[in-house]
Scaffold this motif. Structure first.
Motif, mmCIF file in Angstrom:
data_model
loop_
_atom_site.group_PDB
_atom_site.id
_atom_site.type_symbol
_atom_site.label_atom_id
_atom_site.label_comp_id
_atom_site.label_asym_id
_atom_site.label_seq_id
_atom_site.Cartn_x
_atom_site.Cartn_y
_atom_site.Cartn_z
ATOM 1 N N GLN A 73 -47.872 42.326 -21.157
ATOM 2 C CA GLN A 73 -48.190 40.938 -20.846
ATOM 3 C C GLN A 73 -49.152 40.317 -21.854
ATOM 4 O O GLN A 73 -49.188 39.108 -22.015
ATOM 5 N N VAL A 74 -49.953 41.122 -22.527
ATOM 6 C CA VAL A 74 -50.921 40.579 -23.479
ATOM 7 C C VAL A 74 -50.483 40.759 -24.929
ATOM 8 O O VAL A 74 -51.159 40.307 -25.836
ATOM 9 N N THR A 75 -49.349 41.400 -25.162
ATOM 10 C CA THR A 75 -48.855 41.599 -26.518
ATOM 11 C C THR A 75 -48.304 40.287 -27.067
ATOM 12 O O THR A 75 -47.547 39.589 -26.388
ATOM 13 N N VAL A 76 -48.697 39.953 -28.288
ATOM 14 C CA VAL A 76 -48.260 38.727 -28.939
ATOM 15 C C VAL A 76 -47.192 39.086 -29.965
ATOM 16 O O VAL A 76 -47.315 40.076 -30.697
#
Length: 138
Positions: A73-76
């Motif tokens: 969810q926080v991976t860009v």
């Protein structure tokens, strides 16, 4: 703690506690009478060590307030930058050219430099005396 055991010593049966090498590598011996009390103390030390190892106290108490989000969810997404690298520092090329010639067998012939009023090693092709001074930042 490396080991806790009962050994014979010159003072009789003793409780021996060995610490890890990175903690000083100490060997501590304790004579405890009677032998039943010695066995009791050894069992208690083993028990306390197991409890401490399961939940060690490092001197700082904290409470988790927020849960971390999962990694997906926080991976860009990776995006390649739209930039072009240019060589604005052309003066450093003179330094690189002279520095890279480190395994030369002899110096070039000295020539008289009218600007400096003394003899200097010949300047390599494509460089000027001014470009050499730019390398030092003077």
């Amino acid at each position: 703690m490396r080991a806790v055991k009962i050994r014979d010593s010159k003072f009789g049966t003793a409780l021996v506690i060995e610490s890890l090498k990175n903690a000083g590598g100490y060997v501590l011996g304790f004579r405890i009478d009677p032998v039943e009390k010695l066995n009791e103390v050894m069992k208690e030390i083993h028990s306390l060590y197991r409890v401490y190892s399961a939940n060690p106290i490092f001197g700082v108490q904290y409470q988790v307030e927020d849960r971390l989000e999962p990694l997906d969810q926080v991976t860009v997404q990776y995006e390649e930058d739209d930039i072009e690298i240019t060589d604005d520092n052309a003066s450093s090329d003179a330094f690189v050219a002279y520095y890279a010639d480190g395994n030369k067998e002899s110096d070039s012939e000295p020539v008289f430099c009218e600007q400096l009023g003394l003899a200097i090693e010949g300047i390599k092709e494509g460089f000027t005396l001014e470009s050499l001074w730019e390398v030092t930042g003077i």
